[in-house]
Write an enzyme that holds these catalytic residues in place. Structure first.
Site, mmCIF file in Angstrom:
data_model
loop_
_atom_site.group_PDB
_atom_site.id
_atom_site.type_symbol
_atom_site.label_atom_id
_atom_site.label_comp_id
_atom_site.label_asym_id
_atom_site.label_seq_id
_atom_site.Cartn_x
_atom_site.Cartn_y
_atom_site.Cartn_z
ATOM 1 N N TRP A 143 0.825 -1.206 0.000
ATOM 2 C CA TRP A 143 0.000 0.000 0.000
ATOM 3 C C TRP A 143 0.862 1.259 0.000
ATOM 4 O O TRP A 143 0.643 2.180 -0.791
ATOM 5 C CB TRP A 143 -0.920 0.006 1.228
ATOM 6 C CG TRP A 143 -1.786 1.228 1.313
ATOM 7 C CD1 TRP A 143 -3.001 1.414 0.724
ATOM 8 C CD2 TRP A 143 -1.476 2.455 1.999
ATOM 9 N NE1 TRP A 143 -3.484 2.676 1.019
ATOM 10 C CE2 TRP A 143 -2.572 3.331 1.798
ATOM 11 C CE3 TRP A 143 -0.407 2.882 2.774
ATOM 12 C CZ2 TRP A 143 -2.611 4.610 2.339
ATOM 13 C CZ3 TRP A 143 -0.447 4.159 3.315
ATOM 14 C CH2 TRP A 143 -1.533 5.014 3.101
ATOM 15 N N ASP A 162 -5.287 -2.559 -1.782
ATOM 16 C CA ASP A 162 -5.187 -2.634 -0.328
ATOM 17 C C ASP A 162 -5.723 -1.377 0.343
ATOM 18 O O ASP A 162 -5.683 -1.268 1.571
ATOM 19 C CB ASP A 162 -3.725 -2.849 0.101
ATOM 20 C CG ASP A 162 -3.213 -4.222 -0.290
ATOM 21 O OD1 ASP A 162 -4.019 -5.169 -0.323
ATOM 22 O OD2 ASP A 162 -2.002 -4.346 -0.556
ATOM 23 N N ASP A 163 -6.221 -0.432 -0.449
ATOM 24 C CA ASP A 163 -6.689 0.837 0.107
ATOM 25 C C ASP A 163 -8.165 0.733 0.488
ATOM 26 O O ASP A 163 -9.039 0.532 -0.375
ATOM 27 C CB ASP A 163 -6.490 1.961 -0.909
ATOM 28 C CG ASP A 163 -6.796 3.318 -0.303
ATOM 29 O OD1 ASP A 163 -5.936 3.848 0.407
ATOM 30 O OD2 ASP A 163 -7.918 3.819 -0.527
ATOM 31 N N ALA A 164 -8.451 0.882 1.776
ATOM 32 C CA ALA A 164 -9.813 0.722 2.270
ATOM 33 C C ALA A 164 -10.767 1.763 1.684
ATOM 34 O O ALA A 164 -11.934 1.463 1.412
ATOM 35 C CB ALA A 164 -9.823 0.795 3.792
#
Length: 214
Positions: A143, A162-164
């Protein structure tokens, strides 16, 4: 990164990317015009970009900005590897960072100070090669490496799965708020290539008017 109305600071690919994305994707066709006077702006030094990404990992934009302000009060407005190492010689915990994040940023500073990394090489390296080199540094995962590719190197086709916040935006706009898997997000993003960085940036903005800075 914050934007500028100065077209000289706009990435060379931005106009072509937004035109194509609006023509391909019904959601981006609505989102992009809301921010047409804004774009991914120029970043700072490689060290600061990476340090700020470490600080901001897994916390809100507001919290990251607050923590970064405290960090720069201790290490200087434009932190350098040397200033971070000097702060560590007293007590880097005064920066407000968790012990682990403080250790990660110190290790990053040592890598830069001892020339274990050569940032000038990254401009000409392939995306995955940069990711692999950055991930060899303690505390930097995929990330953080992808944030560097987006904000510092301004690579046009990065999809940070992977970025919420990206997954949340895809869920909201494409799946009526239902949870979305990485596979489903990747499927949606196929239509965005080779401009997935640009699509990601506008989806971030759809959630938070405050622009992320790294």
């Amino acid at each position: 990164m914050s934007q500028s109305l100065d077209a000289r600071e706009k990435p060379g690919f931005w106009d072509e990317a937004t035109t194509q994305l609006k023509g391909r994707d019904r959601i981006l066709k609505k989102l992009i015009p809301r921010h047409e006077s804004e774009w991914l702006g120029p970043s700072t030094t490689p060290f600061v970009t990476l340090a700020r990404a470490i600080v901001g990992h897994q916390i809100s934009v507001k919290s990251a900005d607050t923590m970064w302000k405290r960090f720069t009060e201790a290490c200087g407005r434009h932190p350098s590897p040397r200033s971070v190492i000097e702060a560590a010689e007293t007590d880097i915990s005064h920066t407000g960072l968790s012990k682990r994040k403080a250790e990660y940023i110190l290790d990053l500073a040592v890598h830069f100070s001892e020339k274990k990394v050569v940032p000038s090489r990254w401009q000409t390296m392939e995306d995955e090669a940069v990711v692999a080199e950055l991930c060899s540094i303690r505390g930097i995962g995929r990330w953080t490496a992808e944030m560097f590719l987006i904000f510092n190197l301004q690579r046009p086709d990065i999809l940070p799965l992977d970025d919420a916040s990206l997954l949340k935006a895809i869920s909201l706009h494409y799946f009526s708020g239902e949870p979305v898997s990485r596979f489903e997000a990747r499927e949606v993003a196929q239509a965005w290539a080779p401009w997935r960085t640009v699509a990601t940036w506008y989806l971030w903005r759809s959630l938070d008017p405050a622009c992320v800075r790294y």
